[in-house]
Structures are given as structure tokens and as C-alpha cells.
Write an enzyme that holds these catalytic residues in place. Structure first.
Site, short mmCIF file in Angstrom:
data_model
loop_
_atom_site.label_atom_id
_atom_site.label_comp_id
_atom_site.label_asym_id
_atom_site.label_seq_id
_atom_site.Cartn_x
_atom_site.Cartn_y
_atom_site.Cartn_z
N TYR A 53 0.83 -1.20 0.00
CA TYR A 53 0.00 0.00 0.00
C TYR A 53 0.87 1.25 0.00
O TYR A 53 1.60 1.52 0.96
CB TYR A 53 -0.95 0.01 1.21
N HIS A 111 0.60 -11.84 1.11
CA HIS A 111 -0.49 -11.05 0.49
C HIS A 111 -1.29 -11.88 -0.52
O HIS A 111 -2.49 -11.77 -0.60
CB HIS A 111 0.10 -9.80 -0.16
N1 LIG Z 1 -5.52 -8.79 1.19
C1 LIG Z 1 -5.91 -8.16 0.11
O1 LIG Z 1 -5.60 -8.57 -1.01
C2 LIG Z 1 -6.75 -6.93 0.26
C3 LIG Z 1 -7.43 -6.42 -0.86
C4 LIG Z 1 -8.23 -5.28 -0.69
C5 LIG Z 1 -8.34 -4.68 0.57
N2 LIG Z 1 -7.63 -5.18 1.64
C6 LIG Z 1 -7.71 -4.54 2.98
O2 LIG Z 1 -9.08 -4.34 3.31
C7 LIG Z 1 -9.32 -2.98 3.57
C8 LIG Z 1 -10.73 -2.59 3.20
O3 LIG Z 1 -10.99 -2.83 1.84
P1 LIG Z 1 -11.13 -1.65 0.75
O4 LIG Z 1 -10.36 -0.46 1.18
O5 LIG Z 1 -10.79 -2.28 -0.56
O6 LIG Z 1 -12.70 -1.37 0.68
P2 LIG Z 1 -13.88 -1.07 1.74
O7 LIG Z 1 -13.37 -0.98 3.11
O8 LIG Z 1 -14.95 -2.04 1.44
O9 LIG Z 1 -14.38 0.36 1.21
C9 LIG Z 1 -13.59 1.51 1.33
C10 LIG Z 1 -14.35 2.65 0.67
O10 LIG Z 1 -15.61 2.83 1.33
C11 LIG Z 1 -15.69 4.17 1.82
N3 LIG Z 1 -16.32 4.11 3.15
C12 LIG Z 1 -15.78 3.65 4.29
N4 LIG Z 1 -16.66 3.73 5.30
C13 LIG Z 1 -17.79 4.26 4.78
C14 LIG Z 1 -19.04 4.61 5.32
N5 LIG Z 1 -19.29 4.43 6.63
N6 LIG Z 1 -19.98 5.16 4.50
C15 LIG Z 1 -19.71 5.34 3.19
N7 LIG Z 1 -18.54 5.01 2.61
C16 LIG Z 1 -17.58 4.50 3.40
C17 LIG Z 1 -14.28 4.68 1.91
O11 LIG Z 1 -14.28 6.09 1.76
P3 LIG Z 1 -13.33 7.10 2.62
O12 LIG Z 1 -11.96 6.51 2.62
O13 LIG Z 1 -13.45 8.38 1.89
O14 LIG Z 1 -13.90 7.20 4.02
C18 LIG Z 1 -13.62 3.98 0.75
O15 LIG Z 1 -13.90 4.67 -0.46
C19 LIG Z 1 -8.24 -2.27 2.72
O16 LIG Z 1 -8.09 -0.91 3.06
C20 LIG Z 1 -7.06 -3.15 3.02
O17 LIG Z 1 -6.54 -2.87 4.29
C21 LIG Z 1 -6.87 -6.31 1.50
#
Ligand SMILES: NC(=O)c1ccc[n+]([C@@H]2O[C@H](COP(=O)([O-])OP(=O)(O)OC[C@H]3O[C@@H](n4cnc5c(N)ncnc54)[C@H](OP(=O)(O)O)[C@@H]3O)[C@@H](O)[C@H]2O)c1
Length: 277
Positions: A53, A111
């Protein structure tokens, strides 16, 4: 805070903070640090990050957010597959520790699967554990066959979690991966639990949110968290979003809500390849 017990007996917070897309833009950094600190203040004490990241930038943001307040936090980071060799994983972990400003990572994940033999990565992880640089290790983006291969290796049963894509709109893992992991008492860490925002605009989610007087994200997360052995790591840089996410710990969906959500987002009716983003 609710906890999920890892196979090593250590409790991990069930709801945490994701960091993908953090540490990529200098102008956003202060806001990202504030959002993580706000989450910690609200009891979201698990932080998920990765060397990938922002190419280390997200780990630096986490380091800044947790400076002077390491106690009580549960830090998760991940090694790139191409760094997951016997020596490479050790060096990568040391770089992550430096960026995070800590002596130990609580949970260190591969990962996704790459070209390095799994046995070599496990050997490196066990060495990191023995050296106190990590407290536990796990994997990410492993399907049921990958998990079977891992569990057959020496020390493979030390794996503490599998972090995979899971949200209302992506329920494929319920067919085989979840039952397999549950049988082995292996917690699953749901990434992108808000479907990166997509599930929040679905009418079924909006209606249930309105009924309970909460945000759609609170509903989407409560749905993930109602399941035993499930950890969710939503990412939010916006403080109101962090607050709405934390509220999921206090929301109990009723049988009618679950029925409506099942109708809008059907459970899998057969096997499918593991979804990955
Ligand atoms: N292991 C892997 O391969 C892998 C892959 C993907 C993700 N991950 C991990 O999982 C975490 C979460 O997944 P993600 O970031 O892909 O997606 P997510 O958490 O499903 O969604 C994040 C998005 O939703 C928005 N959001 C967050 N809370 C909200 C709320 N209460 N109301 C409306 N919108 C909201 C955020 O906006 P704002 O930021 O503007 O608040 C951002 O645009 C990642 O950050 C990472 O740490 C791991």
C-alpha cells in the site's frame, strides 16, 4: 470491542481499520492519520496494512498514527509474494517494522500466492516468529485448495487467518472456504467488507439502515460481523465514515433483516473461483 480468538489463543479485535489507498498522496496524510486515530479512539484497535500500500507509504501513515500508543493495538501487515522467500520475507518484515515504528507485528500475512514455494515462506514466517519480529502469521487470497496445501505442510497449522474478499455482494466463500476454515477454527478476515462502497447504495441495505436509524455501512458491517470467527477491516479516511463503521459493533440485525439481505444478495448455490481484487 468484540474479539475473535486466533489459533495461538491470542484475541484479535473483530472490527478493524483498513489502509489501502492511504500513504499515496502527501496532501491526504494528515487526514489519514486523524482517521486512524479516531478509529482507535472508538475502539477499532486492529489496523490492517501492507508493504504494497503506497509502496510503504501506508505503513508510514500507520506508524505516525500509532506513535506513542502502541499498547493495546493489533497490527497486521503483509509481504509481497515476490518478497516471501526464506531471506526476502525477513528483510521485508524488517523494513515494515521500521516504517511502522514497532518491534513486533501482531499478524504478518502472505499477500497472495506467488512463485516462492509455500514451504519456504512458512519457514521464513516461523523464523520471524521465533525471533519475536511477528507474533503470528497467516495468508491472504487463499482458496480452499491453497488452504489444504498449506495445512499439509510442516507448521502449516500455525496459520492464524486467511484474509479474503467478503461482503454482501461477494458471498462465494460461504460455499467451501468458510466451512473449511470454521472446521479448523481458523478466523477469516473479510477485506473490502463494504464492497468498496458499492453495497451501500443497494436499496435493501438502505431500507434496513433507515429502519434502524444507522448508516448503510453499519448494516453491511454488522452483517459480516454477526458470523462467528469473522474479522472485518473497512477502510475509511472520512471521520464520519469511521464513526458509522464503529457503530456496527452495536447493531444486531434481526431475522427479517437477514431474510431481506439474503433475497437481495443470494448465498452461493455452488462452488466458484475465489474472488480477488
Ligand atoms: N488482502 C488483500 O488482497 C486486500 C485487498 C483489498 C483490501 N484489503 C484490505 O481491506 C481494507 C478494506 O478494503 P477496501 O479499502 O478495498 O474497501 P472497503 O473498506 O470495502 O471500502 C472503502 C471505501 O468505502 C468508503 N467508506 C468507508 N466507510 C464508509 C461509510 N461508513 N460510509 C460510506 N462510505 C464509506 C471509503 O471512503 P473514505 O476513505 O473516503 O472514508 C472507501 O472509499 C483495505 O483498506 C485493506 O486494508 C486487503
Amino acid at each position: 470491542m468484540r474479539f475473535v480468538e486466533l489459533p495461538n489463543g491470542v484475541p484479535a479485535p473483530a472490527l478493524g481499520l483498513g489502509t489501502w489507498r492511504m500513504g499515496e498522496r502527501a496532501g491526504q496524510r494528515a487526514q489519514e492519520v486523524r482517521a486512524l486515530q479516531h478509529g482507535i479512539d472508538l475502539g477499532l484497535t486492529l489496523i490492517d496494512t501492507a508493504e504494497m500500500y503506497g509502496e510503504g507509504g501506508a505503513e508510514e501513515v500507520v506508524g505516525e498514527a500509532i506513535a506513542g500508543r502502541r499498547d493495546g493495538l493489533f497490527l497486521v501487515s503483509k509481504v509481497y509474494p515476490h518478497n516471501a522467500s526464506r531471506k526476502g520475507a525477513v528483510s521485508a518484515c524488517e523494513r515494515s517494522l521500521k516504517r511502522l515504528g514497532v518491534e513486533t507485528i501482531d499478524l504478518y500475512l502472505l499477500h497472495w500466492r506467488g512463485g516462492v514455494p509455500l514451504a519456504e515462506t512458512v519457514e521464513a514466517f516461523e523464523r520471524l516468529k521465533n525471533d519475536g519480529k511477528i507474533a503470528a502469521w497467516g495468508v491472504s487470497n487463499f482458496d480452499a485448495a491453497d488452504m489444504a496445501e498449506l495445512w499439509a505442510l510442516d507448521s502449516g497449522d500455525a496459520c492464524a487467518t486467511n484474509q479474503v474478499l467478503y461482503h454482501l455482494g461477494e458471498r462465494g466463500i460461504e460455499w467451501d472456504l468458510v466451512p473449511h476454515c470454521r472446521e479448523r477454527r481458523l478466523p477469516i478476515m473479510a477485506y473490502s467488507p463494504l464492497g468498496q462502497g458499492d453495497v451501500l447504495v443497494e436499496p435493501a441495505v438502505e431500507d434496513i439502515a433507515q429502519k434502524h436509524g444507522v448508516a448503510p455501512a453499519t448494516v453491511a458491517l454488522a452483517w459480516v460481523l454477526r458470523q462467528e470467527g469473522m474479522i472485518a477491516i473497512p477502510k475509511a479516511a472520512n471521520l464520519d465514515h469511521v464513526k458509522a463503521n464503529a457503530a456496527a459493533l452495536g447493531l444486531a440485525l434481526d431475522p427479517g433483516d437477514l431474510k431481506d439481505l439474503d433475497a437481495a444478495f443470494p448465498a452461493p448455490s455452488g462452488p466458484s473461483p475465489l474472488a480477488i481484487i
